[in-house]
Design a protein around this motif. Structure first.
Motif, PDB file in Angstrom:
ATOM      1  N   ALA A   1      -1.314  16.068  -4.448  1.00  0.00           N
ATOM      2  CA  ALA A   1      -1.867  17.105  -3.568  1.00  0.00           C
ATOM      3  C   ALA A   1      -0.818  17.601  -2.563  1.00  0.00           C
ATOM      4  CB  ALA A   1      -3.084  16.549  -2.824  1.00  0.00           C
ATOM      5  N   ALA A   2       0.086  16.690  -2.172  1.00  0.00           N
ATOM      6  CA  ALA A   2       1.066  17.074  -1.146  1.00  0.00           C
ATOM      7  C   ALA A   2       2.431  17.401  -1.762  1.00  0.00           C
ATOM      8  CB  ALA A   2       1.216  15.932  -0.155  1.00  0.00           C
ATOM      9  N   GLU A   3       2.446  17.548  -3.083  1.00  0.00           N
ATOM     10  CA  GLU A   3       3.690  17.709  -3.845  1.00  0.00           C
ATOM     11  C   GLU A   3       4.683  18.700  -3.223  1.00  0.00           C
ATOM     12  OE1 GLU A   3       2.574  18.833  -7.774  1.00  0.00           O
ATOM     13  OE2 GLU A   3       4.525  18.287  -8.643  1.00  0.00           O
ATOM     14  N   THR A   4       4.210  19.892  -2.950  1.00  0.00           N
ATOM     15  CA  THR A   4       5.134  20.946  -2.494  1.00  0.00           C
ATOM     16  C   THR A   4       5.716  20.594  -1.135  1.00  0.00           C
ATOM     17  OG1 THR A   4       3.653  22.441  -3.615  1.00  0.00           O
ATOM     18  CG2 THR A   4       5.319  23.453  -2.214  1.00  0.00           C
TER      19      THR A   4
ATOM     20  N   PRO B   1       0.832  -1.211   0.000  1.00  0.00           N
ATOM     21  CA  PRO B   1       0.000   0.000   0.000  1.00  0.00           C
ATOM     22  C   PRO B   1       0.867   1.261   0.000  1.00  0.00           C
ATOM     23  CG  PRO B   1      -0.213  -1.216   2.085  1.00  0.00           C
ATOM     24  CD  PRO B   1       0.857  -1.893   1.297  1.00  0.00           C
ATOM     25  N   VAL B   2       0.642   2.105  -0.961  1.00  0.00           N
ATOM     26  CA  VAL B   2       1.410   3.360  -1.066  1.00  0.00           C
ATOM     27  C   VAL B   2       0.434   4.512  -1.317  1.00  0.00           C
ATOM     28  CG1 VAL B   2       3.581   2.352  -1.930  1.00  0.00           C
ATOM     29  CG2 VAL B   2       1.761   2.911  -3.533  1.00  0.00           C
ATOM     30  N   PRO B   3       0.867   5.748  -1.058  1.00  0.00           N
ATOM     31  CA  PRO B   3      -0.020   6.875  -1.329  1.00  0.00           C
ATOM     32  C   PRO B   3      -0.408   6.898  -2.815  1.00  0.00           C
ATOM     33  CG  PRO B   3       1.840   7.557   0.011  1.00  0.00           C
ATOM     34  CD  PRO B   3       2.131   6.156  -0.438  1.00  0.00           C
ATOM     35  N   SER B   4      -1.639   7.256  -3.082  1.00  0.00           N
ATOM     36  CA  SER B   4      -2.114   7.261  -4.467  1.00  0.00           C
ATOM     37  C   SER B   4      -1.472   8.433  -5.215  1.00  0.00           C
ATOM     38  CB  SER B   4      -3.635   7.424  -4.489  1.00  0.00           C
ATOM     39  OG  SER B   4      -3.950   8.711  -3.983  1.00  0.00           O
ATOM     40  N   PRO B   5      -1.489   8.373  -6.550  1.00  0.00           N
ATOM     41  CA  PRO B   5      -0.984   9.523  -7.307  1.00  0.00           C
ATOM     42  C   PRO B   5      -1.702  10.815  -6.902  1.00  0.00           C
ATOM     43  CG  PRO B   5      -1.257   7.625  -8.755  1.00  0.00           C
ATOM     44  CD  PRO B   5      -1.817   7.229  -7.427  1.00  0.00           C
ATOM     45  N   ALA B   6      -3.007  10.733  -6.649  1.00  0.00           N
ATOM     46  CA  ALA B   6      -3.749  11.965  -6.311  1.00  0.00           C
ATOM     47  C   ALA B   6      -3.256  12.550  -4.986  1.00  0.00           C
ATOM     48  CB  ALA B   6      -5.244  11.658  -6.234  1.00  0.00           C
TER      49      ALA B   6
END
Ligand code: SAM
Length: 579
Positions: free
Chosen positions: A492-495, A483-488
């Motif tokens: 969203a947390a990119e910065t 399980p990993v964070p989804s692309p979305a």
């Protein structure tokens, strides 16, 4: 009225170990028997009955049922099978003293043909490891499991075949109650047994313990209570938890778990309800996804002889090899992949320090120096290695293209994803992750950062397998399920994730994975998803406990914990679960 005879004194400890003779503490035998035996006319079988711990408990249970039944006469139908003559004799004497006639047959249970005539099959099978379980007896056990539709590998301990064979003695609707080693939940060789239970029974309950329940025996056990034989399948099991054998009246409210796939590990049973709740809750959202959503994980290249094919720049220069004879290589092993990326500068630095960052693999016509090295290889009989023999020419390793991410799959702490910025080829000491085109840019940049969170760390323990020395191993198929964070969520947390990078690099350089994960938790789990502190804590605790468990079972006295420290086996062996 569970009695004990003194016949065990005549037996030696070594002989008892060889046939897996550890007798069940009375409260466990009683608990299983009281659950399984439900009517005065129930027919009961205890295979591998030893001194009849379960049959004696059944005598008491039937007497109690008789007392409350309306005039039904008690005609107990109790049978046992036991390999060891003296134990069988002791069983008979104890049952006679308890006032019942029971049939205790001496012989190999795997040699007894199932007749599907019992309402309850209860007991504690022998746990004999495959190393000590050989010859005809093992062949017979595997044939018996196969008749039940389960193909076991040579690595299976005796209890696995025993479980499958024992179920074949049940009438439709019958109950199987066994004390089994807790490895049922996790080991790969038991996958077939896990599927068998869910396929064939209407309901499967497990009881796990906080403390060890067999005095003097290290093996952790679970009670398996499988109800409604031939009325399956079910897609889930219920897990109850008790502190110890004397606490069985106070099991926790059950938790439900749907293993995916059914043969998958049942490690969830080892988690507290808080952790399981937080883990399944997050898995059910779209914020977390499986690694296979991002891309494909595959095995690396197999040279057949890394010493010959993987060269340091200095050695390549000494041999006079040209650029066209060599490919850029992530050196064998995975120690250099403990950060967030493998850059060209890092690869150069590794090469300068003598690491084998060049793969000998002439693309077209080898240079004269390469032909000389090929001749040297033949003189050293490198061409005789199996992998070299099966390809033509023997010195041309089949290529696997450079992956977007490199995944370490054999880890003392946790699997790491590194961005392959150097576009290096990789060997089978790491897996390659090939991101889908639509996720490539984001994933190469940020998945190594985003995946450093407590949910993924816990997930790795759930989907991976414990290997020798307490290492955690992930096969590509298991990595797909990480399980990993989804692309979305990552987008969203990119910065914020990008801002964290320098701090993470520093922490990872000193082996502090857990501290790094805390920072990422702050950003993803708490900042973006607004997860309550208690849930994040439960995920961390779950990860800590499964890691400690893996280390404790692994045989290594100390294993790196992932926060720069080490875990000692002994210190953790009794802290596997918290109430
Ligand atoms: C773990 S002990 C359990 C004994 C008893 N059921 C109890 O719970 O106290 C396992 C027993 O299985 C017996 N045994 C081992 N292999 C067997 C086989 N192939 N067939 C029948 N009994 C076997 C051993 O002699 C031993 O008494």
């Amino acid at each position: 009225m569970v009695l004990r005879s003194a016949s065990a004194d005549l037996d030696t400890a070594a002989l008892r170990k060889a046939r897996g003779a550890f007798f069940t503490p009375e409260p466990l035998a009683r608990y299983i028997t009281d659950w399984a035996v439900r009517s005065v006319d129930d027919r009961v079988l205890e295979p591998s009955c030893g001194e009849a711990a379960f049959l004696l408990a059944a005598v008491d249970r039937l007497a109690a049922l008789e007392a409350t039944s309306t005039g039904q006469a008690l005609l107990p139908h109790l049978d046992g099978v036991e390999l060891h003559e003296d134990s069988a004799q002791a069983a008979r004497e104890l049952l006679t003293a308890a006032g019942v006639e029971a049939t205790v047959t001496v012989g190999d249970f795997f040699g007894v043909n199932p007749g599907r005539q019992y309402d309850a099959v209860i007991g504690n099978p022998p746990y004999v490891r495959y190393q000590d379980f050989s010859g005809e007896s093992r062949a017979r056990s595997r044939a018996a499991a196969l008749r039940g539709g389960v193909s076991l590998t040579g690595l299976a301990s005796s209890w696995a075949a025993f479980t499958v064979h024992a179920a074949q003695f049940l009438k439709p609707g019958g109950r199987l109650g066994l004390v089994l080693p807790a490895e049922l939940l996790t080991v790969n060789y038991a996958a077939g047994v896990r599927t068998f239970l869910l396929q064939n029974f209407e309901q499967v309950d497990l009881v796990a313990f906080d403390e060890r329940v067999f005095p003097g025996v290290l093996e952790e056990v679970v009670l398996v209570l499988a109800d409604g034989y031939a009325n399956g399948p079910t897609d889930h099991f219920q897990l109850f938890q008790a502190r110890n054998a004397d606490d069985l009246a106070n099991t926790t409210t059950p938790r439900l778990w749907r293993p995916i796939p059914p043969a998958g590990k049942w490690t969830a049973s080892l988690l507290t309800s808080e952790t399981l709740g937080a883990y399944s809750g997050l898995l059910a959202t779209e914020s977390f996804t499986l690694l296979e959503t991002w891309g494909d994980t595959t095995l690396g290249m197999v040279t057949g002889n890394n010493k010959y094919f993987a060269l340091s720049p200095a050695r390549a220069a000494q041999l006079g090899l040209s650029k066209s004879d060599l490919l850029r290589l992530s050196p064998p092993g995975s120690r250099h992949l403990r950060g967030l990326s493998l850059t060209t500068a890092a690869l150069t630095e590794l090469g300068d320090a003598g690491a084998a960052v060049c793969l000998f693999r002439p693309a077209g016509e080898p240079s004269a120096a390469a032909w000389a090295y090929i001749a040297e290889g033949e003189a050293r009989e490198v061409d005789q290695a199996y992998k070299c023999q099966v390809r033509k020419p023997w010195w041309r390793t089949p290529l696997v293209k450079p992956a977007d991410l490199l995944l370490t799959y054999m880890n003392a702490d946790t699997p790491r994803l590194s961005a392959n910025k150097a576009q290096a080829h990789h060997l089978n000491s790491v897996h390659g992750v090939y991101l889908k085109p639509e996720h490539r840019a984001l994933g190469s940049d940020l998945l190594p950062v985003a995946s450093l969170n407590s949910m993924t760390l816990l997930g790795a323990e759930m989907v991976g397998r414990a290997y020798g020395g307490g290492m955690l191993k992930l096969e590509p198929k298991e990595a797909d399920l990480l399980p990993v964070p989804s692309p979305a969520l990552t987008k969203a947390a990119e910065t914020a994730l990008r801002r964290l990078r320098p701090q993470l690099v520093r922490l990872l350089a000193s082996g502090q994975v857990v501290s790094a994960a805390r920072l990422v938790d702050e950003v993803l789990l708490i900042g973006e998803l607004g997860l309550p502190e208690a849930e994040v804590k439960a995920l961390r605790q779950g990860h800590e406990e499964l890691t400690a468990r893996r280390v404790a079972r692994g045989g290594a006295s100390h294993v790196h914990r992932g926060d720069g420290g080490t875990v000692s086996r002994r210190a953790n062996s009794n802290r596997l679960r918290r109430p």
